[in-house]
Design an enzyme around this catalytic site. Sequence first.
Site, PDB file in Angstrom:
ATOM      1  N   SER A  67      12.130 110.001  11.940  1.00  0.00           N
ATOM      2  CA  SER A  67      10.728 110.223  12.329  1.00  0.00           C
ATOM      3  C   SER A  67      10.576 111.633  12.863  1.00  0.00           C
ATOM      4  O   SER A  67      11.545 112.230  13.360  1.00  0.00           O
ATOM      5  CB  SER A  67      10.342 109.227  13.428  1.00  0.00           C
ATOM      6  N   TYR A 123      11.096 105.734  22.209  1.00  0.00           N
ATOM      7  CA  TYR A 123      11.160 105.893  20.749  1.00  0.00           C
ATOM      8  C   TYR A 123      11.786 107.241  20.403  1.00  0.00           C
ATOM      9  O   TYR A 123      12.621 107.335  19.500  1.00  0.00           O
ATOM     10  CB  TYR A 123       9.751 105.761  20.164  1.00  0.00           C
TER      11      TYR A 123
HETATM   12  P1  NAP Z   1       6.420  98.354   9.766  1.00  0.00           P
HETATM   13  O1  NAP Z   1       5.379  98.099   8.747  1.00  0.00           O
HETATM   14  O2  NAP Z   1       6.256  97.755  11.130  1.00  0.00           O
HETATM   15  O3  NAP Z   1       7.836  97.957   9.155  1.00  0.00           O
HETATM   16  C1  NAP Z   1       8.986  97.807   9.952  1.00  0.00           C
HETATM   17  C2  NAP Z   1       9.983  96.981   9.162  1.00  0.00           C
HETATM   18  O4  NAP Z   1      11.187  96.893   9.923  1.00  0.00           O
HETATM   19  C3  NAP Z   1       9.492  95.564   8.906  1.00  0.00           C
HETATM   20  O5  NAP Z   1       9.812  95.183   7.598  1.00  0.00           O
HETATM   21  C4  NAP Z   1      10.295  94.739   9.901  1.00  0.00           C
HETATM   22  O6  NAP Z   1      10.543  93.447   9.364  1.00  0.00           O
HETATM   23  C5  NAP Z   1      11.577  95.534   9.952  1.00  0.00           C
HETATM   24  N1  NAP Z   1      12.356  95.252  11.151  1.00  0.00           N
HETATM   25  C6  NAP Z   1      12.007  95.445  12.446  1.00  0.00           C
HETATM   26  N2  NAP Z   1      12.980  95.014  13.246  1.00  0.00           N
HETATM   27  C7  NAP Z   1      13.965  94.533  12.432  1.00  0.00           C
HETATM   28  C8  NAP Z   1      15.219  93.931  12.670  1.00  0.00           C
HETATM   29  N3  NAP Z   1      15.671  93.710  13.907  1.00  0.00           N
HETATM   30  N4  NAP Z   1      15.974  93.556  11.612  1.00  0.00           N
HETATM   31  C9  NAP Z   1      15.531  93.756  10.351  1.00  0.00           C
HETATM   32  N5  NAP Z   1      14.342  94.312  10.066  1.00  0.00           N
HETATM   33  C10 NAP Z   1      13.576  94.689  11.098  1.00  0.00           C
HETATM   34  O7  NAP Z   1       6.556  99.920  10.043  1.00  0.00           O
HETATM   35  P2  NAP Z   1       6.964 101.142   9.075  1.00  0.00           P
HETATM   36  O8  NAP Z   1       6.053 102.242   9.417  1.00  0.00           O
HETATM   37  O9  NAP Z   1       7.072 100.723   7.673  1.00  0.00           O
HETATM   38  O10 NAP Z   1       8.394 101.510   9.682  1.00  0.00           O
HETATM   39  C11 NAP Z   1       9.537 101.698   8.892  1.00  0.00           C
HETATM   40  C12 NAP Z   1      10.399 102.802   9.487  1.00  0.00           C
HETATM   41  O11 NAP Z   1       9.667 104.016   9.471  1.00  0.00           O
HETATM   42  C13 NAP Z   1      10.826 102.584  10.941  1.00  0.00           C
HETATM   43  O12 NAP Z   1      12.164 102.979  11.095  1.00  0.00           O
HETATM   44  C14 NAP Z   1       9.906 103.513  11.715  1.00  0.00           C
HETATM   45  O13 NAP Z   1      10.482 103.910  12.943  1.00  0.00           O
HETATM   46  C15 NAP Z   1       9.771 104.652  10.724  1.00  0.00           C
HETATM   47  N6  NAP Z   1       8.606 105.522  10.895  1.00  0.00           N
HETATM   48  C16 NAP Z   1       7.339 105.034  10.808  1.00  0.00           C
HETATM   49  C17 NAP Z   1       6.259 105.913  10.984  1.00  0.00           C
HETATM   50  C18 NAP Z   1       4.811 105.444  10.923  1.00  0.00           C
HETATM   51  O14 NAP Z   1       3.911 106.187  11.355  1.00  0.00           O
HETATM   52  N7  NAP Z   1       4.499 104.286  10.374  1.00  0.00           N
HETATM   53  C19 NAP Z   1       6.489 107.263  11.256  1.00  0.00           C
HETATM   54  C20 NAP Z   1       7.799 107.716  11.328  1.00  0.00           C
HETATM   55  C21 NAP Z   1       8.844 106.842  11.137  1.00  0.00           C
HETATM   56  P3  NAP Z   1      10.604  92.081  10.179  1.00  0.00           P
HETATM   57  O15 NAP Z   1       9.673  92.189  11.341  1.00  0.00           O
HETATM   58  O16 NAP Z   1      10.209  91.067   9.152  1.00  0.00           O
HETATM   59  O17 NAP Z   1      12.056  91.964  10.575  1.00  0.00           O
END
Ligand code: NAP
Length: 251
Positions: free
Chosen positions: A133, A146
């Site tokens: 991120s 975070y």
């Molecule tokens: P999201 O829609 O909330 O997706 C997060 C995913 O991680 C979900 O599929 C969730 O699935 C899974 N997850 C969470 N805890 C878990 C665990 N203990 N074991 C296995 N799976 C787990 O958010 P996203 O934006 O797609 O996030 C994906 C990645 O991108 C993350 O690493 C986040 O930090 C990073 N990121 C996001 C943004 C943003 O603005 N959206 C920006 C920078 C980086 P379950 O709940 O079904 O387990």
Amino acid sequence: MSAARGVAVVTGASSGIGAATARALAGAGFEVVVGARRVERLREVAGPIGAQALPLDVTDPASVERFCAEVPECRVLVNNAGGAIGLERIEEADEADWRRMYETNVLGTLRMTRALLPKLEASGDGVVVMVGSIAGHEAYVGGGGYNAAKFAERALTRALRLELLGRPVRVSEVDPGLVETEFSVVRFRGDAERAKAVYEGLTPMRAEDVAECILFCVTRPAWVNVDQLVVLARDQAGASVVHRRPGPEGA
Ligand code: NAP
């Protein structure tokens, strides 16, 4: 298991960036295995793309072990499972939230990588992609826990890259800024209104935009290692520097 490009594992693929990445990799000819805790949601992602859906909680070593035992070979690992909890300042920080962020983003990534590394190496051209991120590059007010987790995930990534030098495994990090997924709903513990406000007046990236970056990393020739790719929305020029327009979102 032997699709044209080999097996790709995507963690946290039940929503957002992980789901979009699974679709992109399947579309490019990978045989995809997806993991997450919400298995019903995972199956909805996996079904249409012919992926294998397996329950996975990256914070639970036994779950990681079971998951990886079901993956006989692996060429690509996308460590995407992760996220943020809360936006409290450090003076009000809840240790349980910090621990969960560290467990998911850092130790979860360590567990998955360590478990699949022998299979990635055996593939002859393994690729590990960490979804980091902009929060791993720049701290911001309320981002402490975070930031700490994503900075640590980047440190792990750099160390891994050095340790694997000379071996047939590439290590990439893709570090996005604002992407409209379930990320903010999770961060604000289900408060959809507060989550929506994060993206008000600006045009965030879509999960597919990040998935394309990940696909780019894993489809370069074997001798090319994309070390780091920072990708932000045009309306964002830093972790806490955004441009918002008055009126309807992104108008
Ligand atoms: P999201 O829609 O909330 O997706 C997060 C995913 O991680 C979900 O599929 C969730 O699935 C899974 N997850 C969470 N805890 C878990 C665990 N203990 N074991 C296995 N799976 C787990 O958010 P996203 O934006 O797609 O996030 C994906 C990645 O991108 C993350 O690493 C986040 O930090 C990073 N990121 C996001 C943004 C943003 O603005 N959206 C920006 C920078 C980086 P379950 O709940 O079904 O387990």
